[in-house]
Design a protein around this motif. Structure first.
Motif, PDB file in Angstrom:
ATOM      1  N   LYS A 184      -2.005  50.628   9.233  1.00  0.00           N
ATOM      2  CA  LYS A 184      -1.600  50.651   7.553  1.00  0.00           C
ATOM      3  C   LYS A 184      -0.280  49.562   7.494  1.00  0.00           C
ATOM      4  O   LYS A 184       0.711  49.747   8.362  1.00  0.00           O
ATOM      5  N   ALA A 185      -0.379  48.515   6.526  1.00  0.00           N
ATOM      6  CA  ALA A 185       0.520  47.738   6.261  1.00  0.00           C
ATOM      7  C   ALA A 185       1.771  48.109   5.480  1.00  0.00           C
ATOM      8  O   ALA A 185       1.521  48.906   4.594  1.00  0.00           O
ATOM      9  N   ASN A 186       2.985  48.100   5.956  1.00  0.00           N
ATOM     10  CA  ASN A 186       4.078  48.584   5.375  1.00  0.00           C
ATOM     11  C   ASN A 186       4.621  47.522   4.125  1.00  0.00           C
ATOM     12  O   ASN A 186       5.096  47.911   3.107  1.00  0.00           O
ATOM     13  N   SER A 188       3.399  43.105   2.838  1.00  0.00           N
ATOM     14  CA  SER A 188       2.389  42.334   2.920  1.00  0.00           C
ATOM     15  C   SER A 188       2.597  41.141   3.948  1.00  0.00           C
ATOM     16  O   SER A 188       3.908  40.704   4.201  1.00  0.00           O
ATOM     17  N   ASP A 202      -5.340  38.370   5.332  1.00  0.00           N
ATOM     18  CA  ASP A 202      -3.716  38.668   4.806  1.00  0.00           C
ATOM     19  C   ASP A 202      -3.915  40.256   4.558  1.00  0.00           C
ATOM     20  O   ASP A 202      -4.525  40.701   3.994  1.00  0.00           O
ATOM     21  N   LEU A 203      -2.660  40.823   4.983  1.00  0.00           N
ATOM     22  CA  LEU A 203      -2.562  42.248   5.065  1.00  0.00           C
ATOM     23  C   LEU A 203      -1.854  42.910   3.831  1.00  0.00           C
ATOM     24  O   LEU A 203      -0.433  42.242   3.826  1.00  0.00           O
ATOM     25  N   ALA A 204      -2.438  43.250   3.009  1.00  0.00           N
ATOM     26  CA  ALA A 204      -1.605  43.549   1.642  1.00  0.00           C
ATOM     27  C   ALA A 204      -0.854  45.013   2.005  1.00  0.00           C
ATOM     28  O   ALA A 204      -1.304  45.594   2.696  1.00  0.00           O
ATOM     29  N   GLY A 206       0.139  48.442   1.817  1.00  0.00           N
ATOM     30  CA  GLY A 206      -0.482  49.690   1.643  1.00  0.00           C
ATOM     31  C   GLY A 206      -1.996  49.868   2.164  1.00  0.00           C
ATOM     32  O   GLY A 206      -2.459  50.612   2.347  1.00  0.00           O
ATOM     33  N   SER A 207      -2.436  48.305   2.477  1.00  0.00           N
ATOM     34  CA  SER A 207      -3.940  48.518   3.104  1.00  0.00           C
ATOM     35  C   SER A 207      -4.024  48.928   4.371  1.00  0.00           C
ATOM     36  O   SER A 207      -3.139  49.196   5.112  1.00  0.00           O
ATOM     37  N   GLN A 208      -5.167  49.330   4.756  1.00  0.00           N
ATOM     38  CA  GLN A 208      -5.392  50.036   5.924  1.00  0.00           C
ATOM     39  C   GLN A 208      -6.581  49.290   6.673  1.00  0.00           C
ATOM     40  O   GLN A 208      -7.529  48.675   6.081  1.00  0.00           O
ATOM     41  N   HIS A 209      -6.516  48.980   7.956  1.00  0.00           N
ATOM     42  CA  HIS A 209      -7.574  48.262   8.751  1.00  0.00           C
ATOM     43  C   HIS A 209      -7.791  48.629  10.132  1.00  0.00           C
ATOM     44  O   HIS A 209      -6.978  49.577  10.642  1.00  0.00           O
ATOM     45  N   VAL A 225       3.854  47.076  10.085  1.00  0.00           N
ATOM     46  CA  VAL A 225       2.723  47.977  10.077  1.00  0.00           C
ATOM     47  C   VAL A 225       2.869  49.019  10.988  1.00  0.00           C
ATOM     48  O   VAL A 225       3.779  49.177  11.629  1.00  0.00           O
TER      49      VAL A 225
END
Length: 228
Positions: A184-186, A188, A202-204, A206-209, A225
């Protein structure tokens, strides 16, 4: 009890803890950190350690701060009646914090016992600021490796023909750094390589990957992250 209520009660017990900030400029000012922040930091470190295939940076300072906070809370609880509901609630909070700390340390010990020689080799190449094992963990790893090698020599290796004795390097167990993890990105984070073909995303915030651990290991160390 919700997470917010849990950490809020700890904050009420003690408004803040004082930790001296160490930096290259010899700044004499102290950094103030609340008990709630210490707990949140340890919970994140615990989750990261449980989910990461490799061992992460040790958090001995934070553990010591929380141990001091636990002692302070236990001292305050002596004035409460054991039949008082507040005593029961605070006791549950203490037990939960102890569980998080114990689980965190057990996870690290398990990794040390599994990847002993690999971790010692990696530590020997790192500077003092970059070392991931605490001094106590390093001592344990060295003694554990020496005892295992002596045991292996006595019960098996000495009875085997020279042609069947494997080299020490061939017995080293290494973590699979390319195993996939949930992150999870803390914040961007732009242009993160996520594939063998140098594909970038690009990791926004709050996004999860789902990404191979090795590709985002440095982002975990930078707290950009976190693993989930």
């Amino acid at each position: 009890m919700s997470e917010e209520d849990y950490t809020t009660k700890i904050t009420r017990e003690d408004a803040c803890l004082n930790r001296t900030a160490d930096d290259d400029e010899d700044d004499d000012e102290g950094e103030e950190i609340t008990a709630q922040k210490v707990l949140e930091f340890l919970e994140t470190a615990w989750t990261n350690e449980m989910c990461a295939p490799d061992i992460l940076q040790h958090q001995s300072d934070m553990l010591e701060l929380m141990m001091g906070q636990l002692a302070h809370m236990e001292e305050n609880m002596k004035d409460l009646d054991k039949n008082d509901f507040r005593f029961v609630v605070h006791q549950m909070e203490l037990e939960r914090i102890r569980y998080v700390m114990a689980s965190y340390l057990r996870c690290r010990l398990q990794k040390i016992e599994t990847y002993t020689k690999h971790l010692l080799n990696e530590e020997s190449t790192r500077s003092a600021e970059e070392k991931r094992l605490s001094p106590e963990e390093t001592k344990f790893a060295q003694e554990y490796y020496e005892n295992m090698e002596e045991c292996f020599q006595q019960i098996a290796l000495q009875y085997m023909p020279n042609t069947q004795r494997s080299e020490a390097d061939q017995r080293i167990v290494r973590p699979n750094l390319m195993s996939h993890v949930f992150v999870k990105a803390n914040v961007s984070v732009p242009a993160v390589v996520v594939g063998v073909d140098d594909e970038e995303v690009d990791l926004a915030a709050g996004s999860q990957h789902i990404i191979p651990y090795q590709l985002i290991a440095d982002l975990i160390q930078k707290h950009q992250v976190q693993l989930i």
